[in-house]
Write a protein that holds these residues in place. Structure first.
Motif, PDB file in Angstrom:
ATOM      1  N   VAL A 113      -1.975   3.992   9.079  1.00 22.33           N
ATOM      2  CA  VAL A 113      -2.601   3.711   7.787  1.00 22.33           C
ATOM      3  C   VAL A 113      -3.294   2.360   7.897  1.00 22.33           C
ATOM      4  N   LYS A 114      -4.522   2.297   7.400  1.00 14.20           N
ATOM      5  CA  LYS A 114      -5.262   1.038   7.392  1.00 14.20           C
ATOM      6  C   LYS A 114      -5.817   0.820   5.992  1.00 14.20           C
ATOM      7  N   GLU A 115      -5.512  -0.356   5.441  1.00 14.33           N
ATOM      8  CA  GLU A 115      -6.025  -0.767   4.133  1.00 14.33           C
ATOM      9  C   GLU A 115      -6.638  -2.142   4.326  1.00 14.33           C
ATOM     10  N   GLY A 116      -7.946  -2.217   4.442  1.00 11.47           N
ATOM     11  CA  GLY A 116      -8.590  -3.488   4.758  1.00 11.47           C
ATOM     12  C   GLY A 116      -8.139  -3.936   6.136  1.00 11.47           C
ATOM     13  N   ALA A 117      -7.648  -5.155   6.255  1.00  8.56           N
ATOM     14  CA  ALA A 117      -7.152  -5.663   7.539  1.00  8.56           C
ATOM     15  C   ALA A 117      -5.692  -5.291   7.787  1.00  8.56           C
ATOM     16  N   ASP A 118      -4.998  -4.775   6.761  1.00  9.59           N
ATOM     17  CA  ASP A 118      -3.586  -4.398   6.901  1.00  9.59           C
ATOM     18  C   ASP A 118      -3.477  -3.060   7.610  1.00  9.59           C
ATOM     19  N   GLN A 119      -2.533  -2.987   8.544  1.00  5.79           N
ATOM     20  CA  GLN A 119      -2.351  -1.764   9.322  1.00  5.79           C
ATOM     21  C   GLN A 119      -0.871  -1.451   9.467  1.00  5.79           C
ATOM     22  N   LEU A 120      -0.535  -0.158   9.388  1.00 11.95           N
ATOM     23  CA  LEU A 120       0.841   0.302   9.530  1.00 11.95           C
ATOM     24  C   LEU A 120       0.871   1.528  10.429  1.00 11.95           C
ATOM     25  N   ALA A 121       1.641   1.443  11.498  1.00 12.52           N
ATOM     26  CA  ALA A 121       1.914   2.583  12.378  1.00 12.52           C
ATOM     27  C   ALA A 121       3.431   2.767  12.400  1.00 12.52           C
ATOM     28  N   SER A 122       3.917   3.713  13.159  1.00 12.82           N
ATOM     29  CA  SER A 122       5.358   3.990  13.152  1.00 12.82           C
ATOM     30  C   SER A 122       6.196   2.835  13.682  1.00 12.82           C
ATOM     31  N   HIS A 129       0.832  -1.195   0.000  1.00 15.43           N
ATOM     32  CA  HIS A 129       0.000   0.000   0.000  1.00 15.43           C
ATOM     33  C   HIS A 129       0.875   1.258   0.000  1.00 15.43           C
ATOM     34  N   ALA A 130       0.230   2.404  -0.046  1.00  9.55           N
ATOM     35  CA  ALA A 130       0.953   3.674  -0.021  1.00  9.55           C
ATOM     36  C   ALA A 130       1.739   3.810   1.284  1.00  9.55           C
ATOM     37  N   PRO A 131       2.878   4.518   1.239  1.00  7.49           N
ATOM     38  CA  PRO A 131       3.640   4.747   2.465  1.00  7.49           C
ATOM     39  C   PRO A 131       2.815   5.524   3.498  1.00  7.49           C
TER      40      PRO A 131
END
Length: 172
Positions: free
Chosen positions: A46-55, A37-39
């Motif tokens: 950032v959450k895209e569906g079930a995928d999640q990204l934090a610092s 996904h996007a940075p």
């Protein structure tokens, strides 16, 4: 014994505090290399569906990642390169770390996998040891079989990561 400053004029160019680089340039990865996904950029989460990204945490499909710090001394110098990278960890370690962030105990040190490409030094999926220290700082990692790096390794890693091209380093 001669120092790297005496042996390689490119080192002097990099380490010149009044020069364009001002010293060793640390490297940081915003996300695991597999992140499709996007940075995250300036966003906290950032959450895209079930995928999640934090610092410091990432969930991507069935994989779980923690952000960690790798410090590699540079042979012949008093300096070290610091890399903020991602480590793929077993689910129990990931969730134990989440509990630690809420006041629970620290997880035990664990084996993990490198989730960023550090070629030519180490390939993605290389074995890491992840240590949590006393919990007051980001976890740290050591690369299996790699305790330090040469100046040429540093320059190759800079080029591969897009941090700096060798051609940018000329003798002062």
């Amino acid at each position: 014994m001669a120092s790297i400053l005496d042996l390689d004029p490119r080192w002097r160019a990099l380490m010149d505090t009044n020069g364009p680089f001002g010293g060793v340039i640390d490297i940081g990865f915003d996300h695991p290399s597999e992140w499709p996904h996007a940075p995250r950029g300036d966003l906290a989460f950032v959450k895209e569906g079930a995928d999640q990204l934090a610092s410091e945490l990432c969930r991507l499909g069935e994989a779980r990642y923690l952000r960690a710090t790798l410090t590699l001394p540079i042979r012949g110098a008093e300096d070290a390169l610091v890399i903020a990278l991602w480590a793929e960890v077993p689910h129990p370690v990931f969730y134990a770390y989440l509990q630690h962030l809420d006041g629970g105990p620290l997880p035990e040190d664990t084996l993990a996998g490198l989730a960023n490409d550090l070629s030519p030094l180490a390939a993605q999926d290389s074995a890491l040891t992840l240590s949590f220290g006393d919990g007051s700082e980001r976890p740290s990692v050591t690369l299996t079989g790699i305790a330090d790096m040469s100046f040429d390794d540093l320059l190759a890693l800079y080029e591969a990561s897009g941090t700096l091209a060798r051609a940018e380093l000329t003798a002062p």
